[in-house]
Design a protein around this motif. Sequence first.
Motif, PDB file in Angstrom:
ATOM      1  N   LEU A 188       0.666  -1.178  -0.118  1.00 30.49           N
ATOM      2  CA  LEU A 188      -0.092  -0.024   0.010  1.00 30.49           C
ATOM      3  C   LEU A 188       0.910   1.300   0.006  1.00 30.49           C
ATOM      4  CD1 LEU A 188      -2.547  -0.985   2.880  1.00 30.49           C
ATOM      5  CD2 LEU A 188      -2.924  -1.199   0.325  1.00 30.49           C
ATOM      6  N   TYR A 189       0.392   2.188  -0.600  1.00 30.11           N
ATOM      7  CA  TYR A 189       1.063   3.640  -0.511  1.00 30.11           C
ATOM      8  C   TYR A 189       0.600   4.554   0.388  1.00 30.11           C
ATOM      9  CZ  TYR A 189       3.152   1.595  -4.689  1.00 30.11           C
ATOM     10  OH  TYR A 189       3.655   0.631  -5.782  1.00 30.11           O
ATOM     11  N   LEU A 190       1.387   5.372   1.096  1.00 29.33           N
ATOM     12  CA  LEU A 190       0.679   6.465   1.725  1.00 29.33           C
ATOM     13  C   LEU A 190       0.359   7.592   0.804  1.00 29.33           C
ATOM     14  CD1 LEU A 190       0.152   7.373   4.690  1.00 29.33           C
ATOM     15  CD2 LEU A 190       2.378   8.445   4.743  1.00 29.33           C
ATOM     16  N   MET A 191      -0.924   7.981   0.923  1.00 26.83           N
ATOM     17  CA  MET A 191      -1.406   9.150   0.210  1.00 26.83           C
ATOM     18  C   MET A 191      -1.964  10.156   1.077  1.00 26.83           C
ATOM     19  SD  MET A 191      -1.035   8.139  -2.924  1.00 26.83           S
ATOM     20  CE  MET A 191      -1.872   9.279  -3.938  1.00 26.83           C
ATOM     21  N   SER A 192      -1.776  11.245   0.571  1.00 27.85           N
ATOM     22  CA  SER A 192      -2.264  12.626   1.567  1.00 27.85           C
ATOM     23  C   SER A 192      -3.296  13.524   0.681  1.00 27.85           C
ATOM     24  CB  SER A 192      -0.906  13.209   1.976  1.00 27.85           C
ATOM     25  OG  SER A 192      -0.110  13.769   0.958  1.00 27.85           O
ATOM     26  N   GLN A 193      -4.056  13.951   1.722  1.00 33.81           N
ATOM     27  CA  GLN A 193      -5.066  14.699   1.009  1.00 33.81           C
ATOM     28  C   GLN A 193      -4.640  16.159   1.427  1.00 33.81           C
ATOM     29  OE1 GLN A 193      -8.994  14.981   2.674  1.00 33.81           O
ATOM     30  NE2 GLN A 193      -9.936  15.157   0.570  1.00 33.81           N
ATOM     31  N   ARG A 194      -4.650  17.107   0.378  1.00 30.69           N
ATOM     32  CA  ARG A 194      -4.128  18.476   0.577  1.00 30.69           C
ATOM     33  C   ARG A 194      -5.306  19.259   1.553  1.00 30.69           C
ATOM     34  NH1 ARG A 194      -0.105  20.590  -2.574  1.00 30.69           N
ATOM     35  NH2 ARG A 194      -1.218  22.623  -2.472  1.00 30.69           N
ATOM     36  N   ALA A 195      -4.865  20.181   2.383  1.00 32.71           N
ATOM     37  CA  ALA A 195      -5.461  20.786   3.426  1.00 32.71           C
ATOM     38  C   ALA A 195      -6.380  21.719   2.399  1.00 32.71           C
ATOM     39  CB  ALA A 195      -4.725  21.505   4.283  1.00 32.71           C
ATOM     40  N   TYR A 196      -7.714  21.979   3.161  1.00 29.94           N
ATOM     41  CA  TYR A 196      -8.748  22.791   2.559  1.00 29.94           C
ATOM     42  C   TYR A 196      -8.239  24.139   2.108  1.00 29.94           C
ATOM     43  CZ  TYR A 196      -9.330  25.116   6.930  1.00 29.94           C
ATOM     44  OH  TYR A 196      -9.357  25.779   7.975  1.00 29.94           O
ATOM     45  N   ASN A 197      -7.358  24.502   3.159  1.00 30.76           N
ATOM     46  CA  ASN A 197      -6.682  26.056   2.947  1.00 30.76           C
ATOM     47  C   ASN A 197      -5.554  26.248   2.001  1.00 30.76           C
ATOM     48  OD1 ASN A 197      -4.719  24.726   4.356  1.00 30.76           O
ATOM     49  ND2 ASN A 197      -4.794  26.436   6.025  1.00 30.76           N
ATOM     50  N   ARG A 198      -5.132  25.198   1.353  1.00 33.60           N
ATOM     51  CA  ARG A 198      -4.099  25.178   0.317  1.00 33.60           C
ATOM     52  C   ARG A 198      -4.334  25.961  -0.978  1.00 33.60           C
ATOM     53  NH1 ARG A 198       0.325  24.908   1.926  1.00 33.60           N
ATOM     54  NH2 ARG A 198       1.264  23.933   0.306  1.00 33.60           N
ATOM     55  N   PRO A 199      -3.537  26.940  -1.518  1.00 33.58           N
ATOM     56  CA  PRO A 199      -3.975  27.889  -2.315  1.00 33.58           C
ATOM     57  C   PRO A 199      -3.972  27.111  -3.725  1.00 33.58           C
ATOM     58  CG  PRO A 199      -1.452  28.099  -1.757  1.00 33.58           C
ATOM     59  CD  PRO A 199      -2.184  27.235  -0.813  1.00 33.58           C
ATOM     60  N   THR A 200      -3.244  25.882  -3.828  1.00 34.89           N
ATOM     61  CA  THR A 200      -3.450  25.234  -5.290  1.00 34.89           C
ATOM     62  C   THR A 200      -3.833  23.830  -4.676  1.00 34.89           C
ATOM     63  OG1 THR A 200      -1.228  24.529  -5.158  1.00 34.89           O
ATOM     64  CG2 THR A 200      -1.814  26.471  -6.539  1.00 34.89           C
ATOM     65  N   PHE A 201      -4.737  23.326  -5.544  1.00 33.24           N
ATOM     66  CA  PHE A 201      -5.387  21.809  -5.417  1.00 33.24           C
ATOM     67  C   PHE A 201      -6.075  21.498  -3.876  1.00 33.24           C
ATOM     68  CE2 PHE A 201      -2.064  21.695  -8.573  1.00 33.24           C
ATOM     69  CZ  PHE A 201      -2.808  21.438  -9.974  1.00 33.24           C
ATOM     70  N   PRO A 202      -6.702  22.305  -3.505  1.00 33.08           N
ATOM     71  CA  PRO A 202      -7.206  22.011  -1.893  1.00 33.08           C
ATOM     72  C   PRO A 202      -8.367  20.780  -2.016  1.00 33.08           C
ATOM     73  CG  PRO A 202      -8.201  23.876  -2.960  1.00 33.08           C
ATOM     74  CD  PRO A 202      -7.217  23.568  -3.990  1.00 33.08           C
ATOM     75  N   GLU A 217      -4.464  17.353   5.051  1.00 30.04           N
ATOM     76  CA  GLU A 217      -6.074  17.050   5.853  1.00 30.04           C
ATOM     77  C   GLU A 217      -5.827  15.807   6.657  1.00 30.04           C
ATOM     78  OE1 GLU A 217      -9.556  18.945   6.812  1.00 30.04           O
ATOM     79  OE2 GLU A 217      -8.193  19.689   5.615  1.00 30.04           O
ATOM     80  N   GLN A 218      -5.606  14.922   5.668  1.00 22.94           N
ATOM     81  CA  GLN A 218      -5.732  13.563   6.308  1.00 22.94           C
ATOM     82  C   GLN A 218      -4.650  12.573   5.251  1.00 22.94           C
ATOM     83  OE1 GLN A 218      -9.234  11.109   5.485  1.00 22.94           O
ATOM     84  NE2 GLN A 218     -10.011  12.607   4.051  1.00 22.94           N
ATOM     85  N   THR A 219      -4.384  11.623   5.790  1.00 21.72           N
ATOM     86  CA  THR A 219      -3.673  10.277   4.999  1.00 21.72           C
ATOM     87  C   THR A 219      -4.329   9.240   4.919  1.00 21.72           C
ATOM     88  OG1 THR A 219      -2.356   9.784   7.016  1.00 21.72           O
ATOM     89  CG2 THR A 219      -1.398  11.484   5.776  1.00 21.72           C
ATOM     90  N   ALA A 220      -3.884   8.301   4.051  1.00 24.47           N
ATOM     91  CA  ALA A 220      -4.623   6.974   3.987  1.00 24.47           C
ATOM     92  C   ALA A 220      -3.362   5.974   3.239  1.00 24.47           C
ATOM     93  CB  ALA A 220      -5.746   6.842   3.265  1.00 24.47           C
ATOM     94  N   TRP A 221      -3.615   4.769   3.686  1.00 25.15           N
ATOM     95  CA  TRP A 221      -2.820   3.724   2.829  1.00 25.15           C
ATOM     96  C   TRP A 221      -3.743   3.361   1.830  1.00 25.15           C
ATOM     97  CZ3 TRP A 221       2.210   3.281   3.379  1.00 25.15           C
ATOM     98  CH2 TRP A 221       3.013   3.655   4.627  1.00 25.15           C
ATOM     99  N   MET A 222      -3.350   3.086   0.683  1.00 25.81           N
ATOM    100  CA  MET A 222      -4.035   2.938  -0.547  1.00 25.81           C
ATOM    101  C   MET A 222      -3.336   2.078  -1.587  1.00 25.81           C
ATOM    102  SD  MET A 222      -5.818   6.427  -1.711  1.00 25.81           S
ATOM    103  CE  MET A 222      -6.751   7.337  -0.492  1.00 25.81           C
ATOM    104  N   ASP A 223      -4.060   1.116  -2.233  1.00 28.87           N
ATOM    105  CA  ASP A 223      -3.603   0.099  -3.144  1.00 28.87           C
ATOM    106  C   ASP A 223      -3.968   0.850  -4.480  1.00 28.87           C
ATOM    107  OD1 ASP A 223      -6.135  -0.359  -4.140  1.00 28.87           O
ATOM    108  OD2 ASP A 223      -6.164  -2.251  -3.081  1.00 28.87           O
TER     109      ASP A 223
END
Length: 162
Positions: free
Chosen positions: A42-56, A130-136
């Motif tokens: 599994l790969y560690l993926m991260s979701q950008r925070a809602y307040n990021r100027p690009t790709f929130p 914002e959050q992380t998740a292990w994903m296939d």
Amino acid sequence: MEKWDLYNEDRVIIGEHIRGKKLPANSFHLVVHVWIKNNKGLYLMSQRAYNRPTFPLMWECVGGSVLKGENSINGALRETKEEVGVELSSKNGTLLFSEIRKHFNDILDVWLFTFDGSVSLKNATTDEVEQTAWMDRNEILKLKQEKKLINTLDYFFDIVDK
């Protein structure tokens, strides 16, 4: 004020740059993408925070600009600690590829690390995630299909998880 080393196409440092200013012609800054894979595949993926100027709220791997005086591996280790609070070991990393992306004025180094520890954003030193998740692979593909994966990461399917 974040400073970067400026490079030419031969990856020779030719000066320095302050983030946010226009890059001079024929110069590039160094950027790292850090893919982290555990022993379950599994790969560690991260979701950008809602307040990021690009790709929130878009999903991505760890990554960012390498700072002045850092090399690629040290930038990858720092970005990982900052964004997701994980301290990686350089001995567990492999440089998969490097490319000059003229349309971004950067040199992109893509790293793959193995890591089987726990992840807690409480250990991160920034609030970029914002959050992380292990994903296939299939879960990451679903993010792509739903347009929730940053589109510059399409190489994942051909190079990182081949």
